[in-house]
Design a protein around this motif. Structure first.
Motif, PDB file in Angstrom:
ATOM      1  N   ASP A 191     -15.389  -2.738  10.297  1.00  0.00           N
ATOM      2  CA  ASP A 191     -14.686  -2.861   9.019  1.00  0.00           C
ATOM      3  C   ASP A 191     -14.230  -1.516   8.457  1.00  0.00           C
ATOM      4  O   ASP A 191     -13.208  -1.454   7.766  1.00  0.00           O
ATOM      5  N   LYS A 192     -14.978  -0.423   8.725  1.00  0.00           N
ATOM      6  CA  LYS A 192     -14.734   0.812   7.981  1.00  0.00           C
ATOM      7  C   LYS A 192     -14.601   2.072   8.825  1.00  0.00           C
ATOM      8  O   LYS A 192     -13.981   3.041   8.381  1.00  0.00           O
ATOM      9  N   PHE A 193     -15.161   2.102  10.023  1.00  0.00           N
ATOM     10  CA  PHE A 193     -15.304   3.375  10.714  1.00  0.00           C
ATOM     11  C   PHE A 193     -14.633   3.427  12.090  1.00  0.00           C
ATOM     12  O   PHE A 193     -15.073   4.184  12.954  1.00  0.00           O
ATOM     13  N   THR A 194     -13.593   2.665  12.323  1.00  0.00           N
ATOM     14  CA  THR A 194     -12.885   2.769  13.598  1.00  0.00           C
ATOM     15  C   THR A 194     -11.934   3.956  13.557  1.00  0.00           C
ATOM     16  O   THR A 194     -11.410   4.335  12.501  1.00  0.00           O
ATOM     17  N   TRP A 195     -11.661   4.540  14.717  1.00  0.00           N
ATOM     18  CA  TRP A 195     -10.788   5.709  14.772  1.00  0.00           C
ATOM     19  C   TRP A 195      -9.367   5.382  14.377  1.00  0.00           C
ATOM     20  O   TRP A 195      -8.652   6.241  13.831  1.00  0.00           O
ATOM     21  N   GLY A 196      -8.913   4.172  14.628  1.00  0.00           N
ATOM     22  CA  GLY A 196      -7.560   3.799  14.213  1.00  0.00           C
ATOM     23  C   GLY A 196      -7.396   3.919  12.707  1.00  0.00           C
ATOM     24  O   GLY A 196      -6.386   4.445  12.210  1.00  0.00           O
ATOM     25  N   ARG A 197      -8.381   3.440  11.967  1.00  0.00           N
ATOM     26  CA  ARG A 197      -8.336   3.508  10.506  1.00  0.00           C
ATOM     27  C   ARG A 197      -8.411   4.963  10.029  1.00  0.00           C
ATOM     28  O   ARG A 197      -7.668   5.381   9.134  1.00  0.00           O
ATOM     29  N   VAL A 198      -9.324   5.736  10.621  1.00  0.00           N
ATOM     30  CA  VAL A 198      -9.499   7.138  10.223  1.00  0.00           C
ATOM     31  C   VAL A 198      -8.232   7.944  10.508  1.00  0.00           C
ATOM     32  O   VAL A 198      -7.762   8.724   9.659  1.00  0.00           O
ATOM     33  N   ALA A 199      -7.658   7.784  11.701  1.00  0.00           N
ATOM     34  CA  ALA A 199      -6.451   8.536  12.066  1.00  0.00           C
ATOM     35  C   ALA A 199      -5.281   8.176  11.153  1.00  0.00           C
ATOM     36  O   ALA A 199      -4.488   9.061  10.787  1.00  0.00           O
ATOM     37  N   GLN A 200      -5.162   6.913  10.778  1.00  0.00           N
ATOM     38  CA  GLN A 200      -4.071   6.508   9.892  1.00  0.00           C
ATOM     39  C   GLN A 200      -4.188   7.195   8.532  1.00  0.00           C
ATOM     40  O   GLN A 200      -3.182   7.657   7.968  1.00  0.00           O
ATOM     41  N   GLN A 201      -5.410   7.292   8.005  1.00  0.00           N
ATOM     42  CA  GLN A 201      -5.607   7.983   6.734  1.00  0.00           C
ATOM     43  C   GLN A 201      -5.247   9.462   6.843  1.00  0.00           C
ATOM     44  O   GLN A 201      -4.583  10.021   5.957  1.00  0.00           O
ATOM     45  N   MET A 202      -5.680  10.111   7.932  1.00  0.00           N
ATOM     46  CA  MET A 202      -5.370  11.532   8.088  1.00  0.00           C
ATOM     47  C   MET A 202      -3.878  11.746   8.312  1.00  0.00           C
ATOM     48  O   MET A 202      -3.306  12.755   7.860  1.00  0.00           O
ATOM     49  N   HIS A 203      -3.240  10.839   8.991  1.00  0.00           N
ATOM     50  CA  HIS A 203      -1.788  10.919   9.196  1.00  0.00           C
ATOM     51  C   HIS A 203      -1.066  10.879   7.846  1.00  0.00           C
ATOM     52  O   HIS A 203      -0.113  11.649   7.619  1.00  0.00           O
ATOM     53  N   GLN A 204      -1.523  10.034   6.937  1.00  0.00           N
ATOM     54  CA  GLN A 204      -0.925   9.969   5.607  1.00  0.00           C
ATOM     55  C   GLN A 204      -1.121  11.287   4.853  1.00  0.00           C
ATOM     56  O   GLN A 204      -0.213  11.755   4.151  1.00  0.00           O
ATOM     57  N   VAL A 205      -2.303  11.897   5.006  1.00  0.00           N
ATOM     58  CA  VAL A 205      -2.552  13.193   4.373  1.00  0.00           C
ATOM     59  C   VAL A 205      -1.626  14.254   4.953  1.00  0.00           C
ATOM     60  O   VAL A 205      -1.051  15.080   4.223  1.00  0.00           O
ATOM     61  N   ASN A 206      -1.450  14.272   6.271  1.00  0.00           N
ATOM     62  CA  ASN A 206      -0.548  15.243   6.896  1.00  0.00           C
ATOM     63  C   ASN A 206       0.879  15.082   6.381  1.00  0.00           C
ATOM     64  O   ASN A 206       1.565  16.065   6.081  1.00  0.00           O
ATOM     65  N   GLU A 207       1.345  13.847   6.288  1.00  0.00           N
ATOM     66  CA  GLU A 207       2.699  13.593   5.782  1.00  0.00           C
ATOM     67  C   GLU A 207       2.846  14.122   4.360  1.00  0.00           C
ATOM     68  O   GLU A 207       3.869  14.723   3.998  1.00  0.00           O
ATOM     69  N   TRP A 208       1.829  13.915   3.540  1.00  0.00           N
ATOM     70  CA  TRP A 208       1.862  14.390   2.151  1.00  0.00           C
ATOM     71  C   TRP A 208       1.842  15.915   2.086  1.00  0.00           C
ATOM     72  O   TRP A 208       2.594  16.532   1.327  1.00  0.00           O
ATOM     73  N   LEU A 209       0.983  16.551   2.904  1.00  0.00           N
ATOM     74  CA  LEU A 209       0.891  18.009   2.892  1.00  0.00           C
ATOM     75  C   LEU A 209       2.189  18.664   3.343  1.00  0.00           C
ATOM     76  O   LEU A 209       2.591  19.713   2.821  1.00  0.00           O
ATOM     77  N   VAL A 210       2.861  18.064   4.309  1.00  0.00           N
ATOM     78  CA  VAL A 210       4.068  18.671   4.883  1.00  0.00           C
ATOM     79  C   VAL A 210       5.318  18.308   4.089  1.00  0.00           C
ATOM     80  O   VAL A 210       6.179  19.152   3.822  1.00  0.00           O
ATOM     81  N   HIS A 211       5.432  17.033   3.673  1.00  0.00           N
ATOM     82  CA  HIS A 211       6.681  16.549   3.073  1.00  0.00           C
ATOM     83  C   HIS A 211       6.580  16.241   1.584  1.00  0.00           C
ATOM     84  O   HIS A 211       7.600  15.993   0.936  1.00  0.00           O
ATOM     85  N   GLY A 212       5.354  16.242   1.026  1.00  0.00           N
ATOM     86  CA  GLY A 212       5.200  15.900  -0.377  1.00  0.00           C
ATOM     87  C   GLY A 212       5.294  14.391  -0.587  1.00  0.00           C
ATOM     88  O   GLY A 212       5.026  13.603   0.317  1.00  0.00           O
ATOM     89  N   GLY A 213       5.652  13.993  -1.779  1.00  0.00           N
ATOM     90  CA  GLY A 213       5.748  12.566  -2.079  1.00  0.00           C
ATOM     91  C   GLY A 213       4.480  12.048  -2.718  1.00  0.00           C
ATOM     92  O   GLY A 213       3.676  12.814  -3.292  1.00  0.00           O
ATOM     93  N   ALA A 214       4.282  10.736  -2.628  1.00  0.00           N
ATOM     94  CA  ALA A 214       3.139  10.091  -3.275  1.00  0.00           C
ATOM     95  C   ALA A 214       1.832  10.593  -2.670  1.00  0.00           C
ATOM     96  O   ALA A 214       1.705  10.772  -1.456  1.00  0.00           O
ATOM     97  N   VAL A 215       0.842  10.819  -3.539  1.00  0.00           N
ATOM     98  CA  VAL A 215      -0.476  11.271  -3.091  1.00  0.00           C
ATOM     99  C   VAL A 215      -1.203  10.106  -2.431  1.00  0.00           C
ATOM    100  O   VAL A 215      -1.304   9.017  -3.011  1.00  0.00           O
ATOM    101  N   PRO A 216      -1.719  10.266  -1.222  1.00  0.00           N
ATOM    102  CA  PRO A 216      -2.453   9.169  -0.556  1.00  0.00           C
ATOM    103  C   PRO A 216      -3.654   8.713  -1.381  1.00  0.00           C
ATOM    104  O   PRO A 216      -4.252   9.493  -2.124  1.00  0.00           O
TER     105      PRO A 216
END
Length: 390
Positions: A360-385
Motif C-alpha cells: 500500500d505505501k512502500f513500493t518503489w514505483g510509488r516512491v519514484a513517482q513522488q521523487m519524479h514530481q519533486v525533480n520536475e518542481w525543482l527544475v521547472h517550478g510550478g505547483a508544489v508537490p
C-alpha cells in the motif's frame, strides 16, 4: 553517494532502486561514487543508471575524491541528489550546485537524528562548521524519510523545503518452500540483518536473548545475526555472548551444529533473500534509524517484526505488523517473549499485514513517482508537490 557498493548498507539498495525507478520514468540518471573494495563488483547493479567511480585520496573515511566535482561538471545535470552527509561528496555536490546554479536535493538518511549527531559528535560539529551547515542551508530541498526525520531537520534550524518520501522495497513472489541451512534444521529463526554497529542495539539484544535462554524460554528458537562488521563490533558481541554464557556458532567457521545464537557473516542478493524467506521473524532493536530498509524487506517477505520506536515506522505498530520493544534489555525481553509466545498462525497473520503495508505505501514505483514530481518542481517550478513541506 560516498559509496555506491554494498559497503553503504541500506543506502545501497535505497539509492540504487530509487535511481532505477527514476530511469523507468524517463529520467537520465548518473550515479557518482568513491571507489571502495566492492564498488567495481557492484557497479553493474545500478543499471540502467550509469555509475561513475572516482578514486579516493588520503583516508577513505573522508571520501576525498578530487575528480568528483569535474565529473559532475561534465555530466551537466539538471538537479543533483546528495545521498548522506559528513564526507567530501557533500562538499563536491554542494559546490557544483552553487557554481552551476542548479538545484540540489539532500537525502540525510537519518544522519541528522539526535542519536546520530551525538555519535562522533566532535567530528560532526567540526564538519558542520567547515561546510556541512552551509551546504544544508543552501539546499533547494531536503528529503525526510518520515515525520520524525522532518522534526530532526527543523530542530537544526533548517527552513528549506522538505519532501517527505519514504524508502521503498520490492515485493518478492511468495514461495511455497524456503531453503533451510544446516544450522536451521529443527529450529525457528529470529533474524537480525544489517551492519554490526553499536547503534543497532545488538548488545541489549544479546542480553535479552541470554535472559530468555537461561529461563528456558527459547523453545527451539535461534537468533541469527547476519551482517558485516564495523569497527570490531562483531568480536565485542561474541565476547558478550561468552560473558553471558550464551552458546554461539559462527557458520563461516563451522557450518554444521546448533546453538541459540548464530553469526552468519554478511548476506547479499539472493543469499539475503533466502535468509529472509527461511526465517520466522525479524528483529531490529535500533537506537537510531532514518527508515530502515531491512524492516521493509522483512515485511515484503511476510515476516513479523520486533522493533523499537527509533526505527521510525509507526505504521507497522498501527497495522499490527510489528511488536514494539524498548531499548532496555528487560523491555526488549518482553517484546521478544511476546513474539515467541504467539502461535504460528498469529505470526503469519502479522507478516501478512506487513506485506500488505508495503504494497500500500512502500513500493518503489510509488516512491519514484513522488521523487519524479519533486525533480520536475525543482527544475521547472510550478505547483508544489503534495509531499513537500515548506
Amino acid at each position: 553517494m560516498d559509496s555506491i557498493s554494498r559497503n553503504a548498507g541500506g543506502m545501497f539498495d535505497a539509492g540504487r532502486r530509487l535511481a532505477q525507478g527514476l530511469c523507468g520514468l524517463g529520467e537520465e540518471v548518473r550515479v557518482f561514487g568513491v571507489e571502495d573494495g566492492h564498488s567495481q563488483a557492484d557497479m553493474g547493479a545500478w543499471a540502467p543508471a550509469a555509475a561513475e567511480l572516482h578514486r579516493c585520496r588520503f583516508d577513505r573515511r573522508l571520501g576525498y575524491a578530487p575528480t568528483l566535482g569535474a565529473g559532475l561538471h561534465h555530466f551537466d545535470a539538471d538537479v543533483v541528489h546528495t545521498q548522506g552527509l559528513w564526507t567530501y561528496t557533500s562538499a563536491a555536490a554542494g559546490g557544483w550546485s552553487r557554481r552551476a546554479g542548479r538545484p540540489e536535493c539532500i537525502h540525510p538518511h537519518g544522519m541528522l537524528d539526535p542519536w546520530a549527531l551525538k555519535n562522533s559528535a566532535w567530528k560532526k560539529r567540526l564538519v558542520l562548521r567547515l561546510f556541512e551547515r552551509r551546504h544544508l542551508q543552501r539546499a533547494s530541498c531536503l528529503r525526510a524519510l518520515c515525520e520524525s526525520e522532518l522534526e530532526s531537520i527543523r530542530a537544526l534550524g533548517l527552513v528549506n523545503p522538505v519532501c517527505i518520501i519514504p524508502n521503498g522495497v520490492d515485493l518478492p513472489e511468495p514461495s511455497a518452500a524456503s531453503v533451510r541451512e544446516p544450522w536451521m534444521q529443527g529450529q525457528k529463526v529470529l533474524l537480525y540483518l544489517g551492519r554490526l554497529h553499536p547503534k543497532k542495539g545488538l548488545l541489549p539484544l544479546l542480553q535479552a536473548w541470554a535472559d530468555l535462554y537461561r529461563a528456558g524460554g527459547l523453545e527451539g528458537w535461534v537468533l541469527a545475526v547476519a551482517g558485516w562488521d564495523q569497527g570490531g563490533h562483531e568480536e565485542e558481541l561474541k565476547s558478550q555472548a561468552d560473558a553471558l554464557a550464551l552458546p554461539w556458532l559462527d557458520v563461516r567457521q563451522m557450518p554444521k551444529g546448533s546453538a541459540p545464537l548464530v553469526f552468519t557473516g554478511p548476506r547479499f542478493g539472493e543469499e539475503k533473500d533466502r535468509l529472509y524467506a527461511a526465517s520466522e521473524a525479524f528483529v531490529l532493536p535500533s537506537l537510531s534509524e532514518g527508515l530502515p530498509m531491512v524492516i521493509l524487506d522483512a515485511w515484503a517477505h511476510g515476516k513479523p517484526v520486533v522493533m523499537t520506536a527509533a526505527c521510525n515506522l509507526p505504521e507497522g505498530f498501527a497495522a499490527g505488523a510489528a511488536i514494539e520493544a524498548k531499548l532496555e534489555a528487560d523491555d526488549l525481553t518482553v517484546g521478544i517473549r511476546t513474539l515467541l509466545a504467539a502461535s504460528d498462525v498469529d505470526r503469519l497473520e502479522m507478516g501478512a499485514k506487513g506485506r500488505q503495508l508495503v504494497r500500500d505505501k512502500f513500493t518503489w514505483g510509488r516512491v519514484a513517482q513522488q521523487m519524479h514530481q519533486v525533480n520536475e518542481w525543482l527544475v521547472h517550478g510550478g505547483a508544489v508537490p503534495d509531499c513537500v513541506q515548506r
